[in-house]
Design a protein around this motif. Structure first.
Motif, PDB file in Angstrom:
ATOM      1  N   GLU A  20      60.098  22.976  42.058  1.00  0.00           N
ATOM      2  CA  GLU A  20      60.139  23.297  40.633  1.00  0.00           C
ATOM      3  C   GLU A  20      58.827  23.936  40.190  1.00  0.00           C
ATOM      4  O   GLU A  20      57.765  23.615  40.712  1.00  0.00           O
ATOM      5  CB  GLU A  20      60.385  22.026  39.796  1.00  0.00           C
ATOM      6  CG  GLU A  20      61.718  21.374  40.020  1.00  0.00           C
ATOM      7  CD  GLU A  20      61.784  20.481  41.256  1.00  0.00           C
ATOM      8  OE1 GLU A  20      62.881  20.072  41.605  1.00  0.00           O
ATOM      9  OE2 GLU A  20      60.738  20.209  41.888  1.00  0.00           O
TER      10      GLU A  20
ATOM     11  N   ASP B 189      63.363  16.587  41.445  1.00  0.00           N
ATOM     12  CA  ASP B 189      61.977  16.692  41.895  1.00  0.00           C
ATOM     13  C   ASP B 189      61.943  17.036  43.377  1.00  0.00           C
ATOM     14  O   ASP B 189      61.462  16.272  44.204  1.00  0.00           O
ATOM     15  CB  ASP B 189      61.245  15.373  41.619  1.00  0.00           C
ATOM     16  CG  ASP B 189      59.734  15.512  41.766  1.00  0.00           C
ATOM     17  OD1 ASP B 189      59.231  16.646  41.761  1.00  0.00           O
ATOM     18  OD2 ASP B 189      59.070  14.466  41.875  1.00  0.00           O
TER      19      ASP B 189
ATOM     20  N   GLN C  31      56.631  23.566  37.510  1.00  0.00           N
ATOM     21  CA  GLN C  31      56.360  22.678  36.393  1.00  0.00           C
ATOM     22  C   GLN C  31      54.940  22.158  36.487  1.00  0.00           C
ATOM     23  O   GLN C  31      54.333  22.140  37.538  1.00  0.00           O
ATOM     24  CB  GLN C  31      57.346  21.503  36.378  1.00  0.00           C
ATOM     25  CG  GLN C  31      57.294  20.625  37.609  1.00  0.00           C
ATOM     26  CD  GLN C  31      58.403  19.583  37.628  1.00  0.00           C
ATOM     27  OE1 GLN C  31      59.273  19.565  36.785  1.00  0.00           O
ATOM     28  NE2 GLN C  31      58.362  18.701  38.598  1.00  0.00           N
TER      29      GLN C  31
ATOM     30  N   THR D 132      64.582  32.572  42.381  1.00  0.00           N
ATOM     31  CA  THR D 132      64.259  31.516  41.436  1.00  0.00           C
ATOM     32  C   THR D 132      65.465  31.257  40.554  1.00  0.00           C
ATOM     33  O   THR D 132      66.085  32.198  40.060  1.00  0.00           O
ATOM     34  CB  THR D 132      63.059  31.918  40.553  1.00  0.00           C
ATOM     35  OG1 THR D 132      61.921  32.122  41.392  1.00  0.00           O
ATOM     36  CG2 THR D 132      62.734  30.856  39.517  1.00  0.00           C
TER      37      THR D 132
ATOM     38  N   GLU E  40      66.922  29.401  37.077  1.00  0.00           N
ATOM     39  CA  GLU E  40      66.491  28.930  35.767  1.00  0.00           C
ATOM     40  C   GLU E  40      67.659  28.246  35.073  1.00  0.00           C
ATOM     41  O   GLU E  40      68.779  28.751  35.086  1.00  0.00           O
ATOM     42  CB  GLU E  40      66.003  30.086  34.892  1.00  0.00           C
ATOM     43  CG  GLU E  40      65.601  29.643  33.502  1.00  0.00           C
ATOM     44  CD  GLU E  40      65.232  30.785  32.559  1.00  0.00           C
ATOM     45  OE1 GLU E  40      64.638  30.487  31.506  1.00  0.00           O
ATOM     46  OE2 GLU E  40      65.540  31.949  32.861  1.00  0.00           O
TER      47      GLU E  40
END
Length: 116
Positions: free
Chosen positions: A108, A104, A110, A29, A31
């Motif tokens: 993600e 997008d 989110q 992941t 960040e």
């Protein structure tokens, strides 16, 4: 702005975006963190942010600061509605392709605000 920073027109508030990688299964992941710094110039702001980024990465097992730091000098004092970061990129992509390529991708982590 009050204080010693006012002597240098490059001094003030800066935001710095740093990128981290967390080990994970099945995929790592990444960040992106944006932090705010009051500094005497870009060089000082970047040094402060990268020092903090290394300390942040050390707090987590399997996390590394991957060395990307991008700075932005704020033209407003931090506050409600102030611009905190801006990055401009030239691209021949149409808007949908641009968003899919950079923002997008579908991977993600989110939430979504449903249109009312």
């Amino acid at each position: 702005m009050d204080g010693p920073l006012t002597k240098d027109p490059e001094s003030g508030w800066f935001s710095v975006r740093c990128v981290f990688r967390f080990a994970g299964e099945p995929l790592p992941t990444y960040e992106e963190r944006i932090t705010l710094w009051r500094a005497g110039g870009f060089e000082q702001a970047m040094a402060l942010a990268e020092d903090e980024a290394r300390k942040y990465a050390e707090m987590f097992d399997g996390c590394e600061y991957i060395g990307l730091a991008q700075g932005y000098r704020l033209y407003d004092e931090p506050g409600h509605g102030a611009e905190a970061f801006s990055l401009m990129r030239d691209s021949s992509l149409d808007p949908d392709s641009y968003l899919t390529s950079f923002f997008d991708t579908g991977d993600e982590r989110q939430g979504r605000i449903d249109a009312q």
